[in-house]
Write an enzyme that holds these catalytic residues in place. Structure first.
Site, PDB file in Angstrom:
ATOM      1  N   SER A 180      -9.993  -0.707   6.785  1.00  0.00           N
ATOM      2  CA  SER A 180      -9.364  -0.657   5.471  1.00  0.00           C
ATOM      3  C   SER A 180      -8.660  -1.947   5.074  1.00  0.00           C
ATOM      4  O   SER A 180      -8.347  -2.132   3.892  1.00  0.00           O
ATOM      5  CB  SER A 180      -8.360   0.499   5.417  1.00  0.00           C
ATOM      6  OG  SER A 180      -9.021   1.727   5.583  1.00  0.00           O
ATOM      7  N   LYS A 197       0.836  -1.200   0.000  1.00  0.00           N
ATOM      8  CA  LYS A 197       0.000   0.000   0.000  1.00  0.00           C
ATOM      9  C   LYS A 197       0.872   1.252   0.000  1.00  0.00           C
ATOM     10  O   LYS A 197       1.898   1.309   0.681  1.00  0.00           O
ATOM     11  CB  LYS A 197      -0.915  -0.029   1.226  1.00  0.00           C
ATOM     12  CG  LYS A 197      -1.950   1.086   1.297  1.00  0.00           C
ATOM     13  CD  LYS A 197      -2.863   0.870   2.504  1.00  0.00           C
ATOM     14  CE  LYS A 197      -3.916   1.951   2.630  1.00  0.00           C
ATOM     15  NZ  LYS A 197      -4.836   1.699   3.765  1.00  0.00           N
ATOM     16  N   SER A 202      -9.385   1.701   2.688  1.00  0.00           N
ATOM     17  CA  SER A 202      -8.552   2.522   1.831  1.00  0.00           C
ATOM     18  C   SER A 202      -7.504   1.696   1.082  1.00  0.00           C
ATOM     19  O   SER A 202      -6.872   2.192   0.153  1.00  0.00           O
ATOM     20  CB  SER A 202      -7.836   3.594   2.684  1.00  0.00           C
ATOM     21  OG  SER A 202      -7.035   3.002   3.693  1.00  0.00           O
TER      22      SER A 202
END
Length: 575
Positions: A158, A60, A134
């Site tokens: 997330s 990420k 996210s």
């Protein structure tokens, strides 16, 4: 060619063929990763222990990868770290290969995967729907088979919501089990590094390498079946159609596997969930990046997502007394929640209450996001651990549940989650049909034929020039199939296979094939093989035959009559 090098080259080819640039923020140069792959294979050959040798990893974009910019989803924020975050370093030390950094809701603020200047990350199974955030890019990279593992973060859900929406596993460990050093904070006191994988054993193996130190011993419990708390449907609030039934089916599967179920009052969990953004705790997001956001706004705000910027800047003016009041209230809710869980090993919940489209999120960005966190927001506020796993599908899209438990019950949650091995359905119309060349791939995954039916009359079928030969199913709209452009019903088999098997098929799916929801004659929607319209330029429209087998049978008859010769015989009708 070495084994790992071969996997790397295949991965880059899949990335190019998949053509989903919004997944990535930065990809490492292929030559650099290939050199690293060859070095790993040499180490394995000389006997070095590398448990994750050759596993492909996505990270990420708010987690440091040496040599790549850490953007947190904001180009102007980017910095270039000189060393990996400990979580990345741990997986690399075990032999994993980083391919690149992935897209996310900017500053890890959101559960939708659409709040990014790098583009909205579309769902793996239905590009019209959100991927979840996210950690959007990380989850979709795993779901599409571009990588084996991915790192995400989880503050409000997330590391779990994207797993549910994309049919994969997401493990959110106990806070502190995995270091958050080298992670751009969202809310530093709540953030966790999480792991995505297509199967639970793969996710567990990765988490074992991420964890630092030993968990404290858990209190003893009498021997016996797992005790799982469930919530009555009337306490779950509004769910998407079919999601309540899917949740009850997951609970029934646990019971069938020997778990003891009991109900609990979900109220303290949902009330705490609402506090994460509606209360004073959001002020910590301003502490993390607020001064940067203010400065960038003063310069015009280029590259800032307006929804994210609004959330962060509004948090600037929250008075301190509200934070203390919310802390007191949260302490009371946590005590009530833990009391509800006191004699349970885990709480089973839907990961999210529904799966919105990109258009629905665009129309109501704050409301849609708030709804998605109904079941996930409270987990880190209460200091709990969680595991999100697939639990079948609803209307052709993945449905996921999560198991939540006290801190340091991570391994226990995984053991309970392993009891949830739901099958998923797959609609096939061509080379995977019974007796066709690729049917053995379904059988090897443990699939079984559920029924033979037809699609709704909204598709056309084309003979693609692929190897092995296969048809392309394309959605065109309703019609009777009597003229070009009108949809028709196409013969279809529906197979039931293990949930992780669908991920394996998706990982190996070559372009121009794609996986998406297929509407059947009874109105239900099932994941199935579709075709990109761009592949139809030189493909014969065979809709009038009603299906792939009928088409092949007609061609065989033409061959027997000497009416069919040449390349078609060799390509489509091998002896």
């Amino acid at each position: 060619m070495s084994a790992t090098l071969s996997r790397v080259r295949a991965a880059y080819a899949r990335i190019e063929a998949t053509d989903r640039p919004e997944i990535w923020i930065d990809l490492r140069p292929r030559e650099e990763v290939e050199a690293e792959a060859e070095a790993i294979d040499r180490r394995v050959a000389r006997g070095d222990r590398l448990p994750l040798a050759g596993r492909l990893l996505a990270v990420k974009g708010n987690i440091d990868v040496a040599g790549l910019p850490t953007t947190a989803g904001c180009p102007a924020y980017a910095y270039r770290p000189t060393r990996d975050a400990p979580s990345v370093a741990s997986l690399r030390a075990a032999g994993a290969l980083v391919l690149g950094t992935t897209n996310l809701d900017q500053f890890a603020t959101g559960l939708v995967g659409a709040r990014s200047p790098y583009g909205a990350v579309r769902g793996a199974f239905d590009p019209a729907r959100i991927s979840g955030g996210s950690s959007s890019g990380s989850a979709v990279a795993v779901a599409l088979g571009l990588v084996d593992l991915a790192l995400g973060t989880d503050t409000a859900g997330s590391g779990r919501v994207p797993a549910a929406f994309n049919g994969i596993v997401g493990l959110k460990p106990t806070r502190g089990l995995v270091p958050t050093e080298g992670v751009v904070p969202a809310c530093a006191s709540l953030d966790c590094v999480t792991v995505f994988a297509r199967t639970l054993p793969e996710a567990e193996q990765a988490l074992a390498h991420l964890a630092t130190g030993d968990a404290p011993p858990l209190p003893g419990r009498p021997a016996g079946p797992w005790r799982v708390a469930v919530a009555p449907l009337d306490l779950l609030g509004a769910l998407d159609p079919g999601w309540g039934q899917a949740y009850e089916a997951a609970a029934e599967q646990l019971a069938a596997a020997g778990a003891e179920l009991r109900t609990l009052d979900l109220t303290p969990f949902t009330e705490a969930a609402a506090m994460l953004y509606e209360g004073a705790f959001v002020a910590e997001r301003y502490t993390a990046v607020g001064s940067f956001v203010d400065k960038l706004l003063a310069q015009g705000g280029a590259g800032l997502d307006p929804t994210v910027a609004g959330i962060i800047t509004r948090a600037r003016d929250i008075p301190a007394h509200r934070l203390y009041a919310d802390q007191d209230r949260l302490a009371g809710l946590r005590a009530r929640a833990l009391a509800e869980l006191a004699d349970a090993d885990a709480l089973l919940l839907p990961t999210a209450p529904g799966h919105p489209t990109l258009a629905e999120v665009a129309a109501d960005p704050l409301g849609a996001n708030a709804r998605l966190g109904r079941f996930t927001n409270s987990t880190n506020l209460f200091g709990l651990a969680a595991a999100a796993v697939p639990a079948g599908e609803v209307n052709g899209l993945p449905f996921g549940v999560m198991l939540i438990g006290p801190a340091h019950t991570d391994e226990r949650l995984a053991r309970i989650a392993a009891l949830l091995r739901p099958g998923t359905r797959l609609a096939v119309v061509g080379a995977h049909l019974s007796g066709q060349p690729l049917n053995d791939r379904l059988l090897a995954l443990g699939a079984r034929l559920e029924r033979t039916t037809t699609t709704a009359p909204v598709y056309r079928l084309h003979a693609l020039r692929t190897s092995p030969p296969k048809p392309g199913l394309v959605h065109v709209g309703r019609g009777d199939g009597s003229k070009d452009g009108c949809g028709a019903a196409i013969e279809t088999e529906v197979w039931r296979l293990p949930a992780e098997g669908l991920g394996s098929l998706l990982a190996a799916l070559p372009r121009p094939m794609a996986l998406g929801p297929v509407e059947l004659a009874d109105g239900s929607r099932v994941p199935g093989f579709l075709c990109e319209p761009s592949a139809l330029a030189d493909a014969e429209d065979i809709t009038a035959y009603g299906g792939w087998r009928a088409y092949l049978n007609a061609r065989r008859e033409q061959r027997a009559q000497g009416l069919l010769t040449g390349a078609f015989v060799n390509d489509y009708l091998p002896s």
